[in-house]
Design an enzyme around this catalytic site. Structure first.
Site, short mmCIF file in Angstrom:
data_model
loop_
_atom_site.label_atom_id
_atom_site.label_comp_id
_atom_site.label_asym_id
_atom_site.label_seq_id
_atom_site.Cartn_x
_atom_site.Cartn_y
_atom_site.Cartn_z
N SER A 405 0.82 -1.21 0.00
CA SER A 405 0.00 0.00 0.00
C SER A 405 0.86 1.26 0.00
CB SER A 405 -0.88 0.07 1.24
OG SER A 405 -1.34 -1.15 1.63
N HIS A 426 -2.35 -2.93 -6.27
CA HIS A 426 -2.79 -2.59 -4.92
C HIS A 426 -4.30 -2.80 -4.82
CE1 HIS A 426 -3.54 0.66 -1.66
NE2 HIS A 426 -3.43 -0.54 -1.14
N GLU A 438 -5.48 -0.23 -7.78
CA GLU A 438 -4.43 0.69 -8.22
C GLU A 438 -3.32 -0.15 -8.85
OE1 GLU A 438 -4.08 4.69 -5.45
OE2 GLU A 438 -3.34 2.85 -4.58
N ASN A 476 -3.75 6.39 -0.70
CA ASN A 476 -3.25 6.54 0.66
C ASN A 476 -2.49 7.85 0.85
OD1 ASN A 476 -4.41 4.32 1.81
ND2 ASN A 476 -2.73 2.95 1.28
#
Ligand code: 3HC
Length: 692
Positions: A405, A426, A438, A476
């Site tokens: 991540s 991801h 992702e 993130n």
């Protein structure tokens, strides 16, 4: 030819032929009217069968016409002509029949569906309500309760359910048009059924039930207006005549058409479609993938394995810990059994899915895998060891993906002798449910490796978004700014419950502190420790979450975190102990706590996301603003009806956003340095935040 006709022995078969989805654009509407004119002129025509060419009946109104001046004939008028046709009309619903498509079928006297047909009124998902009689005809056909559920959820139903609730009259075993033609011949012998418009009100009309349903709907809609507006139109079926009900429906439809929520949702709709087209990869050939190796049988590995098996791949899942591996395999098989129990799949499907998954005790067994996805702990040295081992054992054509991540995948790729074959994939937890993926483009990633990830993602029914390498990628990285502002606001004077409420009012399902309690405060603590060595000394650091962690307040799992919980109840309750910790921390830093109003809470959090999104765009980590919107909407609960942070910024006006960012910058220059792209867009009076 957008509509074709064919007369066979007194029956006129009208076929909508407007690839790819038989949308009911102006040419189709005119075509249907011309076909109905034929019926008026030709007395030998005794019945009409209406169907769609290809796999769909019709996906409804042409969404591309929205916002433009509508061209006559209008759909409600066309459908009124169809409903009042002097001959029997049968819809042969050959596939998906959505929105205006279903409204067309409802305007026929009878409906025959193929076994794979799906029927629904998804307009609320576009911020609209059905606008061509759907809210008036459907409740008259299947009752107010079933109709309200379909109309306000927008979810389609299958043919079996449709026949059960009376939406269709028959399901065709073989060719649906032939069945509909025979059906029409049968009906020609009997007395004709009344049109739905002639039914006074739904057979189960119950205003009290509607009131209760509305309360539940408001609680579930998180600020989205269209489901509630749709229910208002449904209500008219019991309170107004059919004609006045149609007028009411049209008024609400027009209101919704003008709403910002409609613009946001249509943006989301087209963004999802655009995600399927990754321009720089066009023409790149993906590798053939039959077997996917998954390393790690924890929560992520298990979710990825379920998704891959459901996507049709053979899956080899590895974990060096035998107990974790056997628990993981059990969870995978249980998930297929749950789907079977819920009737989502057949027993044969469950067996096939189960047979696709094999447990392996060692990475060394992955010699045949075409794609290998690593989902081990978030530690650089562990990941590097895994990839360097893979490099030695995997076949030369294999593609390696890390599910990290945050970590730098370029560094992970450098642990192999084939960095061009290393990328990131991801997934979001639970990986078999969350649609976002992702795909991380490492410095040396080959187009083939990326195109392979995109093809696999599409087979897993994911929304693929390409992102470059940076700490936290797109999602993130933005989440971090969101979280930081939430913490700053609390240290400045707000309480967690204020911040959470404002974010819920904005449309998030939960506020940041509720999410933290759900995920566990230990997750954030470990993340902050990972960042300790890389954190910029200028960054304002709020240690309140650390203090709660030290008090063993880990969130819901320990019965206390940012809130307290009574056993067995997940409702967050304000805890004076937390407020004490917060006040003490503000005072330790000599911060004079002040009232922070809702606007400030909302703007500081959302504008921080927008500013970071603009930086991500400016640095080329995301190539399109819509990719950022997709990540936030599908991975982080940003309300789809606001389109995503970048779309929302355009709606607010970029100048307004920049002015506020600059104002906040005066208090905290490090957190609020404005994105150069944002500044450039405002300077050049561009009204869309996009790299050009
Ligand atoms: N109007 C115009 N274009 C449409 C469309 C529509 N209703 N539905 C889909 N398209 C386009 C897509 O934009 C895409 O175009 P592109 O190739 O240029 O990107 C193409 O058709 C194929 O669509 P998908 O990629 O989505 O194809 P799928 O096979 O994955 O899905 C579908 C097909 C399930 C029909 C899906 O497209 C869908 O859900 N469409 C929207 C259905 C809908 O919301 N209908 C209601 C419309 S509003 C209405 O009818 C108002 C009425 O009440 C008056």
């Amino acid at each position: 030819m957008f509509v074709s006709t064919d007369i066979e022995d007194g029956i006129l078969v009208i076929t909508i032929n407007n690839a790819p989805v038989n949308a009911l654009g102006a040419a189709v509407r005119s075509g249907i009217v011309e076909a109905l004119d034929m019926v008026e002129r030709d007395p030998s025509i005794k019945a009409v069968v209406l169907t769609g060419a290809g796999k769909l009946f019709s996906a409804g109104a042409d969404i591309k016409e929205f916002g433009k001046t509508l061209i006559k004939p209008y759909l409600p008028d066309v459908l009124s002509r169809l409903e009042n046709s002097k001959v029997i009309t049968v819809a042969a619903v050959n596939g998906q029949s959505l929105g205006g498509g279903l409204e067309t079928a409802l305007s026929c006297r009878y409906r025959v569906a193929s076994r794979w047909a799906m029927m629904g009124l998804p307009e609320v998902k576009l911020g609209l309500i059905p606008g061509a009689g759907g809210t008036q005809r459907l409740p008259r056909l299947i009752g107010i309760k079933e109709a309200a559920a379909m109309i306000t959820s927008g979810k389609p139903i299958n043919a079996m359910k449709a026949v059960e609730i009376g939406l269709v009259d028959a399901v065709a075993e073989n060719d649906v048009v032939e069945t509909a033609v025979s059906f029409a011949r049968e009906k020609m012998k009997t007395q004709e059924r009344r049109p739905l418009a002639a039914i006074e009100k739904p057979f189960d009309w119950d205003p009290d039930w509607l009131e209760e349903y509305k309360v539940k709907l408001i609680n579930h809609s998180r600020g989205q207006e269209s489901p509630i507006r749709a229910l208002e139109a449904v209500r008219a079926t019991g309170e107004l005549s059919f004609v006045d009900g149609l007028k009411r429906e049209r008024e609400i439809f027009s209101d919704c058409m003008k709403s910002p929520q409609r613009r946001g949702l249509i943006h989301s709709f087209f963004a999802e479609r655009a995600a399927k087209k990754v321009l720089f990869l066009e023409g790149s050939l993906p590798a053939q993938v039959d077997t996917i190796g998954i390393i790690g049988a924890g929560t992520m590995g298990v979710g990825i394995a379920i998704a891959c098996a459901a996507g049709g791949f053979k899956v080899s899942i590895v974990d060096s810990n035998a107990d974790v591996l056997s628990a993981g395999i059990n969870r995978i098989l249980q998930s297929f059994q749950r789907d079977l129990a819920k009737g989502r799949i057949t027993e044969a499907d469950a067996n096939i899915l189960g047979s696709r998954v094999t447990a392996m005790a060692s990475i060394d067994a992955l010699t045949d895998a075409d794609l290998i996805i690593e989902a081990v702990v978030e530690k650089m040295d562990v990941k590097k060891a895994v990839f360097s081992r893979l490099d030695r054992i995997a076949k030369p054509t294999a593609i390696f993906a890390s599910n990290t991540s945050y970590l730098n995948i370029d560094e992970i790729a450098a642990a192999t002798n084939r960095p061009a074959s290393v990328i990131g994939m991801h997934f979001f937890s639970p990986a078999n449910i969350m649609r976002l993926l992702e795909i991380i483009r490492t410095k040396e990633a080959s187009h083939e490796a990326l195109a392979t990830a995109v093809t696999v993602g599409t087979k897993l029914n994911k929304i693929n978004v390409l992102a470059g390498v940076c700490d936290g990628f797109i999602g993130n990285r933005i989440l971090k700014k969101y979280r930081l502002q939430a913490d700053y606001l609390v240290e400045d004077g707000a309480m967690p419950s204020d911040v959470d409420r404002v974010m819920r009012e904005f449309g998030f399902a939960m506020g940041p502190f509720q999410v933290s309690d759900l995920a566990g405060l230990d997750i954030g603590w470990h993340n902050r420790r990972r960042e300790d060595s890389i954190r910029d000394p200028r960054e304002r650091y709020v240690p309140i979450a650390d203090k709660l962690y030290e008090l063993d307040r880990l969130g819901q799992k320990t019965g206390a975190g940012w809130y307290q919980y009574t056993p067995g109840d997940r409702t967050p309750q304000i805890d004076p102990v937390v407020e004490e910790v917060i006040r003490a921390e503000s005072s330790r830093k000599n911060i004079t706590r002040r009232p922070v109003d809702d606007t400030e809470i909302r703007e500081r959090i959302i504008f921080a996301m927008i500013n970071e999104g603009a930086k991500i765009l400016e640095e080329g980590i995301a190539s399109r603003a819509l990719d950022i919107d997709l990540v936030l909407v599908h991975g982080y609960g940003f309300p789809a009806y606001r389109g995503g942070p970048m779309f929302y910024a355009n709606e607010l006006g970029l100048e307004k956003v920049l002015k506020k960012v600059q104002k906040f910058e005066r208090d905290d220059p490090f957190a609020w340095s404005p994105s150069e792209l944002l500044v450039e867009c405002v300077r050049e009076k561009r009204d869309v935040l996009e790299r050009v």
